[in-house]
Write a protein that holds these residues in place. Sequence first.
Motif, mmCIF file in Angstrom:
data_model
loop_
_atom_site.group_PDB
_atom_site.id
_atom_site.type_symbol
_atom_site.label_atom_id
_atom_site.label_comp_id
_atom_site.label_asym_id
_atom_site.label_seq_id
_atom_site.Cartn_x
_atom_site.Cartn_y
_atom_site.Cartn_z
ATOM 1 N N ASN A 71 -25.115 13.960 9.110
ATOM 2 C CA ASN A 71 -24.369 13.507 8.071
ATOM 3 C C ASN A 71 -24.021 11.829 7.730
ATOM 4 O O ASN A 71 -23.123 11.772 9.596
ATOM 5 N N PHE A 72 -23.929 11.824 6.762
ATOM 6 C CA PHE A 72 -23.443 9.788 7.107
ATOM 7 C C PHE A 72 -22.376 9.583 6.505
ATOM 8 O O PHE A 72 -21.454 8.129 6.294
ATOM 9 N N SER A 73 -21.568 10.897 5.994
ATOM 10 C CA SER A 73 -21.087 10.010 4.731
ATOM 11 C C SER A 73 -19.793 9.721 5.627
ATOM 12 O O SER A 73 -19.010 9.013 5.174
ATOM 13 N N PRO A 74 -19.124 10.109 7.008
ATOM 14 C CA PRO A 74 -17.933 9.196 7.539
ATOM 15 C C PRO A 74 -18.396 7.313 7.589
ATOM 16 O O PRO A 74 -17.324 6.946 7.223
ATOM 17 N N THR A 75 -19.605 6.764 7.312
ATOM 18 C CA THR A 75 -20.096 5.472 7.108
ATOM 19 C C THR A 75 -18.558 5.370 6.001
ATOM 20 O O THR A 75 -18.734 4.549 6.541
ATOM 21 N N TYR A 76 -18.840 6.134 5.306
ATOM 22 C CA TYR A 76 -18.094 5.000 4.036
ATOM 23 C C TYR A 76 -16.330 4.787 4.758
ATOM 24 O O TYR A 76 -15.917 3.879 3.498
ATOM 25 N N ARG A 77 -16.016 5.903 5.030
ATOM 26 C CA ARG A 77 -15.150 5.504 5.733
ATOM 27 C C ARG A 77 -14.506 4.329 6.843
ATOM 28 O O ARG A 77 -13.656 3.658 6.710
ATOM 29 N N ALA A 78 -15.811 3.711 6.515
ATOM 30 C CA ALA A 78 -15.583 2.419 8.144
ATOM 31 C C ALA A 78 -16.428 1.183 7.232
ATOM 32 O O ALA A 78 -15.902 0.602 8.083
ATOM 33 N N LEU A 79 -16.374 1.011 5.734
ATOM 34 C CA LEU A 79 -16.316 0.350 5.117
ATOM 35 C C LEU A 79 -14.685 -0.608 4.638
ATOM 36 O O LEU A 79 -15.281 -2.162 4.999
ATOM 37 N N GLU A 80 -13.903 -0.097 5.375
ATOM 38 C CA GLU A 80 -12.808 -1.048 4.933
ATOM 39 C C GLU A 80 -13.155 -2.092 6.081
ATOM 40 O O GLU A 80 -12.592 -2.817 5.836
ATOM 41 N N GLY A 81 -13.302 -1.556 7.035
ATOM 42 C CA GLY A 81 -13.321 -2.660 8.515
ATOM 43 C C GLY A 81 -15.112 -3.772 8.372
ATOM 44 O O GLY A 81 -14.240 -4.511 8.979
ATOM 45 N N TYR A 82 -15.217 -3.393 7.197
ATOM 46 C CA TYR A 82 -16.136 -4.465 6.889
ATOM 47 C C TYR A 82 -15.562 -5.333 5.876
ATOM 48 O O TYR A 82 -16.668 -6.515 5.488
ATOM 49 N N ASP A 83 -14.442 -5.738 5.035
ATOM 50 C CA ASP A 83 -13.496 -5.857 3.959
ATOM 51 C C ASP A 83 -14.568 -5.590 3.101
ATOM 52 O O ASP A 83 -14.385 -6.300 2.011
ATOM 53 N N ILE A 84 -14.806 -4.463 2.842
ATOM 54 C CA ILE A 84 -15.004 -3.864 1.625
ATOM 55 C C ILE A 84 -15.073 -2.469 1.231
ATOM 56 O O ILE A 84 -14.516 -1.457 1.884
ATOM 57 N N GLU A 85 -14.193 -2.823 0.184
ATOM 58 C CA GLU A 85 -12.648 -2.679 0.022
ATOM 59 C C GLU A 85 -12.756 -1.388 -2.250
ATOM 60 O O GLU A 85 -11.559 -1.034 -2.278
ATOM 61 N N LYS A 86 -13.732 -2.097 -2.349
ATOM 62 C CA LYS A 86 -13.557 -2.171 -3.786
ATOM 63 C C LYS A 86 -14.862 -1.227 -4.126
ATOM 64 O O LYS A 86 -15.889 -1.097 -4.257
ATOM 65 N N LEU A 87 -14.093 -0.120 -4.067
ATOM 66 C CA LEU A 87 -14.952 1.210 -4.416
ATOM 67 C C LEU A 87 -14.135 1.980 -5.556
ATOM 68 O O LEU A 87 -13.323 2.284 -5.916
ATOM 69 N N PHE A 88 -15.644 2.271 -6.185
ATOM 70 C CA PHE A 88 -15.348 2.856 -8.005
ATOM 71 C C PHE A 88 -15.920 3.783 -7.730
ATOM 72 O O PHE A 88 -16.849 4.158 -7.832
ATOM 73 N N VAL A 89 -14.923 5.016 -8.768
ATOM 74 C CA VAL A 89 -15.895 6.349 -9.252
ATOM 75 C C VAL A 89 -15.880 5.798 -10.992
ATOM 76 O O VAL A 89 -14.695 6.166 -11.071
ATOM 77 N N GLU A 90 -17.116 6.214 -11.426
ATOM 78 C CA GLU A 90 -16.772 6.984 -12.947
ATOM 79 C C GLU A 90 -16.797 7.869 -12.974
ATOM 80 O O GLU A 90 -16.508 8.932 -12.775
ATOM 81 N N LYS A 91 -15.067 7.822 -13.841
ATOM 82 C CA LYS A 91 -14.189 8.849 -14.475
ATOM 83 C C LYS A 91 -15.419 10.222 -15.644
ATOM 84 O O LYS A 91 -14.954 11.356 -14.919
ATOM 85 N N GLU A 92 -16.364 9.384 -16.047
ATOM 86 C CA GLU A 92 -16.796 10.897 -16.837
ATOM 87 C C GLU A 92 -18.194 12.102 -15.581
ATOM 88 O O GLU A 92 -17.961 12.852 -16.390
#
Lengths: 129, 102
Positions: A71-92
């Motif tokens: 399960n690699f989904s927790p890694t997305y939570r760690a991105l903030e620590g690497y200064d990757i903070e621009k996460l976008f989701v397409e509404k549609e």
Amino acid sequence: MAEPWEEEEGPVKKFMFVNRKAPYGTIYALESLEVVLISAAFDQDVSLVFMDDGVYQIKKGQDSKGIGMKNFSPTYRALEGYDIEKLFVEKESMESRGLTAEDMIVPVEILSKDELTSLMEEQDVILTF
Amino acid sequence: MAMLHTVNKSPFEKRSLDGALSHAVNGAAILMIEDGIYGALKGTAISGKIEKSLATLKVYVLGPDLKARGMTEDQVIDGVTVVDYAGFVDLVTEYDKVQAWL
């Protein structure tokens, strides 16, 4: 003393990683995440987009023990620590799959297809997985 | 000859589920596995297709694949049966043939 290659400031480009595949069924989602983490080491201006089936990558509550995969989904939570903070989701994409921002494992900004199109226009490099 | 149709692709990306649904006849069943499980969920743009098919078909979804993807059994469309790996094997033996829609 800092080494010369550490002092030299390279160009900073706007990188966008576009995630369009569901996790687990193919290797794309995990491979994209690996490349995103590598890009973090180069201090670039990184944005992540989750659209189409890519929105499923950051669905809360993943538990892959039963299918024998990591399960690699927790890694997305760690991105903030690497200064990757621009996460976008397409509404549609999110809405057609019956999902809301509350279903996401990380804080994201919801953008319409048109807003996302404009954001794509601003990038120097776009890598789609 | 009742057939078990397995679907392992997301219905939002591929036409595998449509293929299975349009060829499932005479007491056939659909089993959604891997990325195919996204077809078994309530409140999506394609839920209606499955809800309609339940009138004539048996529809199953593989539990471990749901769980891996962060989906719970109560998010599954009413009338769709959740099975585990042993249940998957039972279905394969219960039906005469298996057709895998990749």
